[in-house]
Design an enzyme around this catalytic site. Structure first.
Site, PDB file in Angstrom:
ATOM      1  N   LYS A   1      30.486  36.795  32.496  1.00 35.98           N
ATOM      2  CA  LYS A   1      30.885  38.207  32.666  1.00 35.98           C
ATOM      3  C   LYS A   1      30.689  38.999  31.378  1.00 35.98           C
ATOM      4  O   LYS A   1      30.284  40.159  31.412  1.00 35.98           O
ATOM      5  CB  LYS A   1      32.362  38.291  33.071  1.00 35.98           C
TER       6      LYS A   1
ATOM      7  N   LYS B   1      28.094  41.976  31.928  1.00 30.59           N
ATOM      8  CA  LYS B   1      28.620  43.347  31.906  1.00 30.59           C
ATOM      9  C   LYS B   1      28.490  44.007  30.531  1.00 30.59           C
ATOM     10  O   LYS B   1      28.951  45.101  30.316  1.00 30.59           O
ATOM     11  CB  LYS B   1      30.096  43.351  32.335  1.00 30.59           C
TER      12      LYS B   1
ATOM     13  N   PHE C   1      38.781  41.720  31.494  1.00 32.39           N
ATOM     14  CA  PHE C   1      39.623  40.557  31.800  1.00 32.39           C
ATOM     15  C   PHE C   1      38.913  39.734  32.867  1.00 32.39           C
ATOM     16  O   PHE C   1      38.157  40.273  33.665  1.00 32.39           O
ATOM     17  CB  PHE C   1      40.999  41.006  32.325  1.00 32.39           C
TER      18      PHE C   1
ATOM     19  N   ASP D   1      37.018  44.126  45.020  1.00 33.29           N
ATOM     20  CA  ASP D   1      35.558  44.118  44.984  1.00 33.29           C
ATOM     21  C   ASP D   1      34.969  44.839  46.191  1.00 33.29           C
ATOM     22  O   ASP D   1      33.867  45.361  46.133  1.00 33.29           O
ATOM     23  CB  ASP D   1      35.039  42.670  44.943  1.00 33.29           C
TER      24      ASP D   1
ATOM     25  N   ASN E   1      45.843  42.881  46.510  1.00 34.16           N
ATOM     26  CA  ASN E   1      45.842  41.585  45.823  1.00 34.16           C
ATOM     27  C   ASN E   1      47.163  41.415  45.083  1.00 34.16           C
ATOM     28  O   ASN E   1      48.017  42.312  45.107  1.00 34.16           O
ATOM     29  CB  ASN E   1      44.632  41.467  44.892  1.00 34.16           C
TER      30      ASN E   1
ATOM     31  N   ASP F   1      31.688  48.865  40.034  1.00 33.32           N
ATOM     32  CA  ASP F   1      32.299  48.052  38.974  1.00 33.32           C
ATOM     33  C   ASP F   1      32.630  48.994  37.813  1.00 33.32           C
ATOM     34  O   ASP F   1      31.750  49.407  37.058  1.00 33.32           O
ATOM     35  CB  ASP F   1      31.335  46.949  38.541  1.00 33.32           C
ATOM     36  N   ILE F   2      33.898  49.344  37.691  1.00 31.84           N
ATOM     37  CA  ILE F   2      34.330  50.357  36.719  1.00 31.84           C
ATOM     38  C   ILE F   2      34.031  49.884  35.300  1.00 31.84           C
ATOM     39  O   ILE F   2      33.512  50.629  34.461  1.00 31.84           O
ATOM     40  CB  ILE F   2      35.843  50.641  36.886  1.00 31.84           C
TER      41      ILE F   2
ATOM     42  N   LYS G   1      45.798  54.027  63.716  1.00 31.54           N
ATOM     43  CA  LYS G   1      46.147  52.611  63.586  1.00 31.54           C
ATOM     44  C   LYS G   1      45.241  51.768  64.502  1.00 31.54           C
ATOM     45  O   LYS G   1      45.059  52.107  65.669  1.00 31.54           O
ATOM     46  CB  LYS G   1      47.623  52.449  63.975  1.00 31.54           C
TER      47      LYS G   1
HETATM   48  N1  CTP Z   1      36.512  45.298  37.227  1.00 31.84           N
HETATM   49  C1  CTP Z   1      36.298  46.653  37.342  1.00 31.84           C
HETATM   50  N2  CTP Z   1      35.826  47.173  38.502  1.00 31.84           N
HETATM   51  C2  CTP Z   1      35.559  46.395  39.546  1.00 31.84           C
HETATM   52  C3  CTP Z   1      35.759  45.012  39.460  1.00 31.84           C
HETATM   53  C4  CTP Z   1      36.242  44.500  38.287  1.00 31.84           C
HETATM   54  O1  CTP Z   1      36.535  47.382  36.387  1.00 31.84           O
HETATM   55  N3  CTP Z   1      35.111  46.919  40.668  1.00 31.84           N
HETATM   56  C5  CTP Z   1      36.977  44.730  35.958  1.00 31.84           C
HETATM   57  C6  CTP Z   1      38.358  44.147  35.990  1.00 31.84           C
HETATM   58  O2  CTP Z   1      39.325  45.113  35.598  1.00 31.84           O
HETATM   59  C7  CTP Z   1      38.261  43.023  34.981  1.00 31.84           C
HETATM   60  C8  CTP Z   1      36.859  42.518  35.178  1.00 31.84           C
HETATM   61  O3  CTP Z   1      36.137  43.623  35.677  1.00 31.84           O
HETATM   62  O4  CTP Z   1      38.363  43.503  33.654  1.00 31.84           O
HETATM   63  C9  CTP Z   1      36.827  41.389  36.140  1.00 31.84           C
HETATM   64  O5  CTP Z   1      35.521  41.141  36.479  1.00 31.84           O
HETATM   65  P1  CTP Z   1      35.090  40.782  37.972  1.00 31.84           P
HETATM   66  O6  CTP Z   1      33.624  40.611  37.969  1.00 31.84           O
HETATM   67  O7  CTP Z   1      35.686  41.651  38.970  1.00 31.84           O
HETATM   68  O8  CTP Z   1      35.856  39.484  38.176  1.00 31.84           O
HETATM   69  P2  CTP Z   1      35.912  38.812  39.515  1.00 31.84           P
HETATM   70  O9  CTP Z   1      36.136  39.756  40.651  1.00 31.84           O
HETATM   71  O10 CTP Z   1      36.897  37.741  39.339  1.00 31.84           O
HETATM   72  O11 CTP Z   1      34.421  38.347  39.553  1.00 31.84           O
HETATM   73  P3  CTP Z   1      33.785  37.409  40.600  1.00 31.84           P
HETATM   74  O12 CTP Z   1      34.075  38.054  41.898  1.00 31.84           O
HETATM   75  O13 CTP Z   1      32.362  37.433  40.204  1.00 31.84           O
HETATM   76  O14 CTP Z   1      34.477  36.114  40.349  1.00 31.84           O
END
Ligand code: CTP
Length: 404
Positions: free
Chosen positions: A341, A345, A327, A282, A213, A310-311, A292
């Protein structure tokens, strides 16, 4: 920014980046600073005093043994005059002499004789920069309160590529004139442990391709640097980015979401504060291909993806948990999604920003945040990421203290 001109003593040491120090004088003056320049003997091999005199509008000093200036103890007067001492470029030799506390020329003598905070913008060949002696000298100076600005990664005058290139003058000027750390925030945060995630994660598809990303890591790195300035012990778990670790910060380099999770899980028990700025993927491919992936006749390819852990949610769900900050990067309905969120969370605070617009968010210099916590909110207006990081940490310190 404080609009009274600040008195900056700019020391220039001997290195090819000394030519950029001329532009730095302009950038400092544009920001309202009064600049007096000291050149080391080696700097004069690269640039002339006349250049700096013309640009600064002030006399330039080059020697401790200038009898006219020293008739009135000029070096002590200059040391007292300075509100900040900025050395750009700071060569490996100068850094070593400062770490030793030497006073063998005008610039090093001034650094001992002043009470002003010291800022260093190192510039040197990448192998020199990585040398244990240089790093140990910088650690010594940081432990004494010096602030290290940069260096950048990129092409170097010696033809090599890597970390060691001096920061651009505009970035040095902004950082050197930044307000002093917020004493109220420092009182709460100094000595505490911050664990921080930053940058993107990349999920390998095969040995040459990955899902990634656009996160540059700059917001997270700015928070790490500002937290370090406030006296925090900072551990930065970082996905692949093009940024050197801020001085005094321990960086753990990871690649995938699973590696990031492992690094966080192993360190979170000692953390007082956890900030998740990373743009964690995600999803990851169910299985990375060992070889490859080749084109097929029909042209299409279906990837099977599985969800990553989700950390942030995992840290927030721990029984003994640090103060947890997330964030949220959104393209629309920023506040609604961020609030969702925050609750889902179980975060202590969330910082939301709009992405996909020119000039803020991913890979931009500036940012603006809407910060939400249970029962409160505050806007952090558009500013460079260092300034946004300072305001966010001040707010976190307030919330941390208000926590029951
Ligand atoms: N985060 C994390 N581990 C993940 C995904 C996200 O720690 N696997 C943390 C990011 O560092 C950030 C926050 O979660 O602090 C973002 O939330 P997230 O739900 O990932 O946001 P989006 O992906 O934008 O959510 P959505 O897909 O629901 O829009």
């Amino acid at each position: 920014m404080n609009d009274t001109p600040q008195r900056i003593l700019l020391g220039v040491s001997g290195g090819i980046a000394a030519y950029k120090a001329a532009d730095l004088v302009r950038r400092l003056r544009e920001r309202g600073a009064q600049v007096r320049v000291v050149l080391t003997e080696n700097a004069e091999r690269f640039v002339t005093a006349l250049t700096f005199q013309a640009l600064s509008g002030e006399p330039v000093r080059t020697s401790l043994w200038d009898s006219a200036a020293e008739a009135s103890m000029g070096h002590i007067e200059l040391a007292r005059w300075a509100q900040r001492v900025l050395i750009a470029p700071a060569s490996a030799d100068l850094i070593a002499r400062l770490a030793q506390g030497q006073a063998d020329d005008l610039l090093t003598t001034l650094c001992l004789a002043t009470e002003a905070p010291l800022f260093l913008a190192p510039a040197m060949n990448r192998v020199m920069w990585e040398h244990a002696a240089v790093q140990a000298n910088l650690d010594t100076l940081v432990a004494r309160g010096a602030t290290v600005l940069g260096p950048d990664e990129g092409g170097q005058a010696c033809g090599e590529t890597g970390a060691g290139r001096m920061w651009e003058p505009a970035a040095i000027a902004a950082a050197a004139l930044a307000p002093a750390p917020d004493p109220a925030a420092a009182a709460v945060l100094a000595g505490r442990n911050l664990l921080l995630t930053a940058g993107p994660t990349v999920e390998d598809l095969d040995p040459v391709r990955y899902l990634g990303n656009r996160s540059s890591g700059r917001m997270g790195y700015a928070i790490a640097a500002e937290a370090q300035r406030l006296g925090m012990r900072v551990t930065l778990v970082s996905g692949p980015v093009n940024l050197p670790a801020p001085a005094g910060v321990e960086r753990i380099a990871v690649r995938s979401a699973e590696q990031m999770r492992e690094a966080v899980t192993g360190r979170v028990s000692g953390a007082d504060l956890f900030i998740a700025t990373a743009a964690v993927a995600d999803f990851r491919p169910r299985q990375a291909s060992r070889d490859k992936i080749k084109k097929r006749g029909d042209g299409g390819l279906v990837l099977e993806l599985v969800q990553n852990p989700d950390i942030l949610a995992e840290v927030a769900a721990r029984q003994e948990r640090p103060f947890v900050v997330g964030f949220a990067a959104e393209t629309c309905d920023v506040e609604r999604y961020a609030l969702d969120k925050l609750e889902r969370k179980r975060l202590d605070l969330i910082a939301a920003n709009r992405v996909g617009e020119e000039g803020t968010g991913f890979d931009a210099d500036a940012n603006a945040l809407t910060v939400l916590w249970p029962g409160g909110r505050q806007e952090i207006g558009r500013a460079d990421k260092a300034q946004v990081a300072r305001e966010l940490l001040s707010l976190i310190a307030q919330r941390l203290q208000a926590r029951p």
